[in-house]
Write an enzyme that holds these catalytic residues in place. Structure first.
Site, PDB file in Angstrom:
ATOM      1  N   ILE A 160     -24.698  21.294  39.273  1.00 36.98           N
ATOM      2  CA  ILE A 160     -25.997  21.396  39.940  1.00 36.98           C
ATOM      3  C   ILE A 160     -26.784  20.097  39.765  1.00 36.98           C
ATOM      4  CG2 ILE A 160     -28.254  22.542  39.838  1.00 36.98           C
ATOM      5  CD1 ILE A 160     -26.182  24.092  41.399  1.00 36.98           C
ATOM      6  N   PRO A 171     -17.199   9.023  40.527  1.00 36.34           N
ATOM      7  CA  PRO A 171     -17.906   7.889  39.928  1.00 36.34           C
ATOM      8  C   PRO A 171     -18.523   8.170  38.568  1.00 36.34           C
ATOM      9  CG  PRO A 171     -19.290   8.914  41.598  1.00 36.34           C
ATOM     10  CD  PRO A 171     -17.969   9.637  41.628  1.00 36.34           C
ATOM     11  N   GLN A 172     -18.685   9.435  38.188  1.00 37.65           N
ATOM     12  CA  GLN A 172     -19.410   9.740  36.951  1.00 37.65           C
ATOM     13  C   GLN A 172     -18.672   9.277  35.701  1.00 37.65           C
ATOM     14  OE1 GLN A 172     -18.947  12.235  39.393  1.00 37.65           O
ATOM     15  NE2 GLN A 172     -20.928  11.640  40.241  1.00 37.65           N
ATOM     16  N   CYS A 189     -16.539  17.428  30.187  1.00 37.60           N
ATOM     17  CA  CYS A 189     -16.074  18.794  30.437  1.00 37.60           C
ATOM     18  C   CYS A 189     -14.573  18.829  30.712  1.00 37.60           C
ATOM     19  CB  CYS A 189     -16.841  19.412  31.600  1.00 37.60           C
ATOM     20  SG  CYS A 189     -16.674  18.504  33.153  1.00 37.60           S
ATOM     21  N   ARG A 234     -12.252  16.294  29.527  1.00 41.27           N
ATOM     22  CA  ARG A 234     -11.403  15.570  28.584  1.00 41.27           C
ATOM     23  C   ARG A 234     -12.137  15.278  27.283  1.00 41.27           C
ATOM     24  NH1 ARG A 234      -8.691  11.640  30.910  1.00 41.27           N
ATOM     25  NH2 ARG A 234      -9.260  12.293  33.013  1.00 41.27           N
TER      26      ARG A 234
END
Length: 422
Positions: A192, A113-114, A50, A52
């Protein structure tokens, strides 16, 4: 050969542009194969999130004009539109950029961390598409290793400061024991999903996911043993919800003061913690006027994020130093790889000369020649042949006055004496 990292991100392009340059999962394999087929890219991977869209390439020349043109054409932008917000990093800068991205140092939320998992997914898809070879593969592995070191050796990943983390950490302040709490999550997007994961890890008693489409809500709910409902069922769930966190794309409020007021009466005014992450807001601001309601907006959470970021600047500096070390180590290994082909060719040449001299010696022995003389001739012949080409080249360099090359030859052959003199 050159490494290239190019793309756009939240710092260079608006959401409207980022949406246009995003790749869907269904497009990825075909896009990668087309990229390598239509440009000079020999190896390629695409990271699209979302925040890059980036292309990581191993290319046979140091410019990426054809790749930028391909990217613009693929997403139906003009080249000028793309150039206005795109960045291109080359070689060492490209390596540094990839390692910073994977370590969370280039993220909107420092240390999130994602992104490492998203980059690993990009690598896996590129492997599936057959567009990652040995060089880009080595760079990805070095990037993952550096990111892991950053995570384990610094505090960059401690006290996470994403909006989702902040929402859950605030909930823990309101309800000391989340094991007894029930949560209602409105929406089913990335934020979410992160909230659901954090609540699940905290052992929340029950999670309900409400969404415009039941299918999307069910997909998310299945991951965390939650219950899926439609938005129209929210009033029935409110009275049982201690925690309400909302993040949808709705242009109108989903929760009003009246609905929450009725739920509070059914709860006998047991406290309700609410976080509205959406822009525009999902929850009417007037809800915050009700007693027993703790309503936070996305701006309130950003204050929490900003405060936590201050305490992590030291960790960020330490992480940057580790990235620098990772870049230096990879570039050194890359330079060492450049010698592999030369060494392989030199060994093959030496082995060919050896076999020629050995064959000659074996024939002489078969004809009854003196073994000692044959061995001496073998040694002389092999020595002369191995030294012939270097000797010719060094004489040529000397005649041309290339003293620096002769000094390099002395270092190459580890000679202690006979240094070239000016």
């Amino acid at each position: 050969m050159a490494f290239i990292a190019l793309g756009i991100n939240h710092k260079t392009a608006s959401v409207a542009v980022r949406e246009r340059v995003a790749f869907t999962p269904e497009q990825m394999v075909e896009a990668l194969q087309q990229l390598c087929r239509l440009t000079t890219s020999r190896e390629a991977a695409i990271l699209s999130t979302c925040n890059r869209s980036e292309l990581y390439l191993e290319i046979d020349h140091p410019t990426a004009d054809d790749v930028l043109a391909w990217l613009a054409d693929y997403h139906r932008l003009t080249l000028d539109e793309l150039r206005a917000c795109a960045y291109v990093h080359q070689d060492e800068d490209a390596v540094r950029h990839m390692m910073r991205v994977a370590s969370g140092l280039d993220s909107m939320v420092l240390g999130e961390p994602q992104i490492l998992g998203q980059m690993k997914s990009a690598y896996a898809v590129a492997r599936e598409a057959g567009t990652v070879g040995p060089l880009l593969g080595r760079l990805f592995q070095a990037t993952f290793s550096t990111a892991k070191t950053v995570r384990t050796d610094t505090a960059i990943g401690e006290n996470p400061v994403s909006v989702a983390f902040a929402a859950v950490s605030l909930a823990k302040q309101i309800f000391s024991d989340l094991h007894r709490s029930q949560a209602l999550l409105i929406g089913a997007g990335e934020t979410i999903t992160l909230v659901a994961r954090h609540l699940f890890e905290q052992g929340v008693k029950r999670i309900v996911v409400a969404n415009r489409t039941l299918e999307r809500a069910s997909l998310l709910a299945e991951q965390f043993g939650a219950h899926a409902v439609l938005l129209s069922e929210i009033p029935e769930e409110l009275a049982n919800s201690d925690i309400v966190i909302s993040s949808t794309a709705s242009q109108l409020p989903i929760l009003g003061k009246g609905a929450v007021e009725r739920a509070l009466k059914q709860r006998k005014h047991k406290p309700m913690f609410m976080v509205d992450i959406a822009v525009p807001r999902d929850i009417e601001p007037e809800v915050g006027e009700l007693d027993d309601v703790y309503l936070y907006s996305v701006d309130d959470l950003h204050e929490v994020v900003a405060e936590n970021l201050k305490s992590r600047q030291g960790a960020a500096q330490a992480a940057e130093e580790l990235v620098g070390s990772g870049v230096a180590e990879f570039m050194q290994r890359l330079r060492e790889l450049a010698a592999v082909d030369v060494l392989r060719a030199y060994r093959q040449q030496a082995e060919r000369l050896r076999d020629e001299e050995l064959g000659k010696a074996q024939r002489q022995l078969a004809n009854g020649a003196d073994p000692a003389e044959v061995m001496a001739q073998l040694a002389r012949g092999l020595t002369n042949k191995l030294l012939h080409a270097p000797s010719v080249q060094m004489k040529k360099m000397s005649a041309e006055g290339r003293i620096d090359a002769l000094a390099l030859a002395q270092e190459l052959f580890a000679l202690d004496e006979g240094a070239p003199r000016h």
